[in-house]
Design an enzyme around this catalytic site. Structure first.
Site, PDB file in Angstrom:
ATOM      1  N   ARG A   1      67.435   8.693 101.810  1.00  0.00           N
ATOM      2  CA  ARG A   1      67.934   7.898 100.238  1.00  0.00           C
ATOM      3  C   ARG A   1      66.231   7.571 100.133  1.00  0.00           C
ATOM      4  O   ARG A   1      66.018   7.254 100.740  1.00  0.00           O
ATOM      5  CB  ARG A   1      68.504   7.419 100.290  1.00  0.00           C
ATOM      6  CG  ARG A   1      69.459   8.057  98.853  1.00  0.00           C
ATOM      7  CD  ARG A   1      70.776   7.150  98.511  1.00  0.00           C
ATOM      8  NE  ARG A   1      70.128   5.714  97.624  1.00  0.00           N
ATOM      9  CZ  ARG A   1      70.853   4.828  97.387  1.00  0.00           C
ATOM     10  NH1 ARG A   1      72.258   4.736  97.561  1.00  0.00           N
ATOM     11  NH2 ARG A   1      70.382   4.032  96.172  1.00  0.00           N
TER      12      ARG A   1
ATOM     13  N   ARG B   1      74.459   0.075  83.682  1.00  0.00           N
ATOM     14  CA  ARG B   1      73.354  -0.898  83.785  1.00  0.00           C
ATOM     15  C   ARG B   1      72.474  -1.333  83.046  1.00  0.00           C
ATOM     16  O   ARG B   1      71.432  -1.219  83.343  1.00  0.00           O
ATOM     17  CB  ARG B   1      73.323   0.385  85.074  1.00  0.00           C
ATOM     18  CG  ARG B   1      73.152  -0.109  86.404  1.00  0.00           C
ATOM     19  CD  ARG B   1      72.120   1.381  86.858  1.00  0.00           C
ATOM     20  NE  ARG B   1      71.924   0.773  88.050  1.00  0.00           N
ATOM     21  CZ  ARG B   1      71.972   1.529  89.942  1.00  0.00           C
ATOM     22  NH1 ARG B   1      73.815   1.319  88.734  1.00  0.00           N
ATOM     23  NH2 ARG B   1      71.710   1.529  90.691  1.00  0.00           N
TER      24      ARG B   1
ATOM     25  N   ARG C   1      69.937   0.599 106.224  1.00  0.00           N
ATOM     26  CA  ARG C   1      70.422   2.154 105.738  1.00  0.00           C
ATOM     27  C   ARG C   1      69.797   3.087 106.089  1.00  0.00           C
ATOM     28  O   ARG C   1      69.575   4.305 106.599  1.00  0.00           O
ATOM     29  CB  ARG C   1      70.999   2.516 104.769  1.00  0.00           C
ATOM     30  CG  ARG C   1      71.689   3.370 103.902  1.00  0.00           C
ATOM     31  CD  ARG C   1      72.201   3.657 102.965  1.00  0.00           C
ATOM     32  NE  ARG C   1      71.480   3.579 101.575  1.00  0.00           N
ATOM     33  CZ  ARG C   1      72.003   3.316 100.596  1.00  0.00           C
ATOM     34  NH1 ARG C   1      73.269   2.709  99.828  1.00  0.00           N
ATOM     35  NH2 ARG C   1      71.418   2.611  99.714  1.00  0.00           N
TER      36      ARG C   1
ATOM     37  N   LYS D   1      79.004  -2.215  96.551  1.00  0.00           N
ATOM     38  CA  LYS D   1      79.083  -1.336  95.842  1.00  0.00           C
ATOM     39  C   LYS D   1      80.476  -0.582  95.336  1.00  0.00           C
ATOM     40  O   LYS D   1      81.209  -0.687  95.826  1.00  0.00           O
ATOM     41  CB  LYS D   1      78.363  -1.023  93.995  1.00  0.00           C
ATOM     42  CG  LYS D   1      77.936  -3.031  93.874  1.00  0.00           C
ATOM     43  CD  LYS D   1      77.264  -2.648  92.227  1.00  0.00           C
ATOM     44  CE  LYS D   1      76.166  -1.534  92.435  1.00  0.00           C
ATOM     45  NZ  LYS D   1      74.628  -2.258  92.890  1.00  0.00           N
TER      46      LYS D   1
ATOM     47  N   ARG E   1      63.810  -1.811  92.232  1.00  0.00           N
ATOM     48  CA  ARG E   1      65.154  -1.923  91.879  1.00  0.00           C
ATOM     49  C   ARG E   1      65.147  -3.308  91.703  1.00  0.00           C
ATOM     50  O   ARG E   1      66.066  -3.271  90.254  1.00  0.00           O
ATOM     51  CB  ARG E   1      66.128  -1.096  92.953  1.00  0.00           C
ATOM     52  CG  ARG E   1      65.332   0.571  93.080  1.00  0.00           C
ATOM     53  CD  ARG E   1      65.973   1.056  93.876  1.00  0.00           C
ATOM     54  NE  ARG E   1      67.264   0.945  94.621  1.00  0.00           N
ATOM     55  CZ  ARG E   1      68.137   1.002  95.937  1.00  0.00           C
ATOM     56  NH1 ARG E   1      66.779   1.707  96.811  1.00  0.00           N
ATOM     57  NH2 ARG E   1      68.995   1.459  96.189  1.00  0.00           N
TER      58      ARG E   1
HETATM   59  P1  B4P Z   1      75.496  -0.112  98.129  1.00  0.00           P
HETATM   60  O1  B4P Z   1      76.031  -1.441  96.460  1.00  0.00           O
HETATM   61  O2  B4P Z   1      76.676   0.870  97.764  1.00  0.00           O
HETATM   62  O3  B4P Z   1      74.298   0.562  97.246  1.00  0.00           O
HETATM   63  P2  B4P Z   1      72.694   1.058  96.125  1.00  0.00           P
HETATM   64  O4  B4P Z   1      74.404   2.114  97.035  1.00  0.00           O
HETATM   65  O5  B4P Z   1      71.835   0.904  97.208  1.00  0.00           O
HETATM   66  O6  B4P Z   1      73.553   0.668  94.661  1.00  0.00           O
HETATM   67  P3  B4P Z   1      72.284   0.937  94.051  1.00  0.00           P
HETATM   68  O7  B4P Z   1      72.694   0.061  93.341  1.00  0.00           O
HETATM   69  O8  B4P Z   1      71.008   0.946  94.124  1.00  0.00           O
HETATM   70  O9  B4P Z   1      72.818   2.642  94.353  1.00  0.00           O
HETATM   71  P4  B4P Z   1      73.264   3.568  93.327  1.00  0.00           P
HETATM   72  O10 B4P Z   1      73.218   5.294  93.899  1.00  0.00           O
HETATM   73  O11 B4P Z   1      73.803   2.962  92.506  1.00  0.00           O
HETATM   74  O12 B4P Z   1      75.915  -0.042  99.729  1.00  0.00           O
HETATM   75  C1  B4P Z   1      74.177  -0.388 100.351  1.00  0.00           C
HETATM   76  C2  B4P Z   1      73.799  -0.646 101.501  1.00  0.00           C
HETATM   77  O13 B4P Z   1      75.138  -2.042 102.154  1.00  0.00           O
HETATM   78  C3  B4P Z   1      75.483   0.604 102.087  1.00  0.00           C
HETATM   79  O14 B4P Z   1      74.157   1.204 102.989  1.00  0.00           O
HETATM   80  C4  B4P Z   1      76.697  -0.338 103.273  1.00  0.00           C
HETATM   81  O15 B4P Z   1      76.607   0.498 103.664  1.00  0.00           O
HETATM   82  C5  B4P Z   1      76.028  -1.024 103.313  1.00  0.00           C
HETATM   83  N1  B4P Z   1      76.931  -2.901 103.425  1.00  0.00           N
HETATM   84  C6  B4P Z   1      77.526  -2.697 101.826  1.00  0.00           C
HETATM   85  N2  B4P Z   1      78.427  -3.474 102.390  1.00  0.00           N
HETATM   86  C7  B4P Z   1      78.324  -4.621 103.712  1.00  0.00           C
HETATM   87  C8  B4P Z   1      77.908  -5.424 104.164  1.00  0.00           C
HETATM   88  N3  B4P Z   1      79.315  -6.586 103.806  1.00  0.00           N
HETATM   89  N4  B4P Z   1      77.623  -6.121 105.708  1.00  0.00           N
HETATM   90  C9  B4P Z   1      76.684  -5.584 105.962  1.00  0.00           C
HETATM   91  N5  B4P Z   1      76.528  -4.153 104.905  1.00  0.00           N
HETATM   92  C10 B4P Z   1      76.710  -3.868 104.155  1.00  0.00           C
HETATM   93  O16 B4P Z   1      71.542   4.038  92.046  1.00  0.00           O
HETATM   94  C11 B4P Z   1      70.525   4.737  92.998  1.00  0.00           C
HETATM   95  C12 B4P Z   1      69.850   5.144  91.240  1.00  0.00           C
HETATM   96  O17 B4P Z   1      70.672   6.031  90.580  1.00  0.00           O
HETATM   97  C13 B4P Z   1      69.307   4.013  90.764  1.00  0.00           C
HETATM   98  O18 B4P Z   1      67.939   3.136  91.367  1.00  0.00           O
HETATM   99  C14 B4P Z   1      68.641   4.472  88.622  1.00  0.00           C
HETATM  100  O19 B4P Z   1      67.699   4.787  89.173  1.00  0.00           O
HETATM  101  C15 B4P Z   1      70.169   6.143  89.103  1.00  0.00           C
HETATM  102  N6  B4P Z   1      71.071   5.308  88.790  1.00  0.00           N
HETATM  103  C16 B4P Z   1      72.272   5.634  88.997  1.00  0.00           C
HETATM  104  N7  B4P Z   1      73.503   4.969  88.307  1.00  0.00           N
HETATM  105  C17 B4P Z   1      72.711   4.107  87.134  1.00  0.00           C
HETATM  106  C18 B4P Z   1      73.094   4.224  85.321  1.00  0.00           C
HETATM  107  N8  B4P Z   1      74.695   3.990  85.096  1.00  0.00           N
HETATM  108  N9  B4P Z   1      72.394   4.282  84.579  1.00  0.00           N
HETATM  109  C19 B4P Z   1      70.053   4.464  84.910  1.00  0.00           C
HETATM  110  N10 B4P Z   1      70.377   4.857  86.594  1.00  0.00           N
HETATM  111  C20 B4P Z   1      71.644   4.723  86.880  1.00  0.00           C
END
Ligand code: B4P
Length: 197
Positions: free
Chosen positions: A137, A88, A129, A13, A148
């Protein structure tokens, strides 16, 4: 346009949000980045949310809605924005639509882009990552990733149902391929939608 990027942890995302920002100039509002910022700065909010984030649990709807409402009120969101990692939970989705409708303009969210990939792909990306960033992280471990994914299935997937019932425009995108091919599919769809709207 008011775009929601929706999908499980690790699906990309954040990555796709940056492409949309570059292409259309819309700001990307990532609740994960905002919360991590508060943790890094050691604010009172950061101290409260850190244990939840470390364990892969959701931060409360009240906290997240407060952050989003403040951010959406800023000038740069007037002509559109991309939401990454929010809403979420159904409570957050209801809160978001209330905020948008109260804010005047053209009402609620315009579309939901659902990014999809199998569990092994998601786990592989998070492992990669973690290796690349030296474990920067605290939630990028196999154990927390399992949590998660469970939290996503239990609390976040029902948000899709909420928007389906609302009749929101939904685009599903399979995200096993390259970043560029996924971005192209999303932008082609958005360009068509912008042309129509
Ligand atoms: P992302 O999909 O961006 O994954 P993420 O950051 O891990 O998302 P997540 O949803 O877990 O974390 P968030 O910060 O929102 O990317 C994943 C990886 O894949 C990257 O390293 C990227 O380079 C790689 N990649 C992407 N596309 C690719 C492709 N096509 N091919 C190969 N590699 C690729 O949330 C973290 C925490 O914050 C949550 O667990 C929660 O505790 C809190 N939080 C955040 N928002 C919240 C909300 N709305 N409500 C409540 N808690 C919340």
């Amino acid at each position: 346009m008011k775009v929601i990027l929706f999908g499980p942890p690790g699906v990309g995302k954040g990555t796709q949000g940056l492409w949309l920002q570059e292409r259309y100039g819309w700001p990307v509002l990532s609740t994960g980045d905002m919360l991590r910022g508060a943790v890094e700065e050691g604010t009172e909010l950061g101290l409260r949310v850190k244990p939840l984030m470390d364990g892969g649990q959701l931060v409360s709807d009240e906290i997240v809605l407060g952050i989003i409402e403040e951010r959406l009120g800023r000038e740069d969101c007037r002509d559109g924005f991309v939401l990454d990692g929010f809403p979420r939970s159904v409570g957050q989705a209801e809160g978001l639509e209330r905020i948008l409708e109260a804010g005047g303009g053209s009402g609620g969210s315009d579309c939901l882009i659902v990014l999809e990939a199998g569990e092994e792909v998601l786990k592989g990306r998070i492992r990669f990552r973690s290796e690349e960033t030296g474990g920067a992280r605290s939630d990028d471990t196999d154990e927390v990733m399992r949590e998660r994914l469970e939290v996503y299935a239990r609390h976040t997937l029902p948000v899709l149902d909420f928007y389906e019932k609302r009749g929101t425009d939904i685009k599903r995108v399979e995200c096993g391929g390259s970043v560029e091919s996924i971005a192209e599919e999303i932008c082609t769809w958005l360009d068509k939608k912008k042309g129509v709207g």
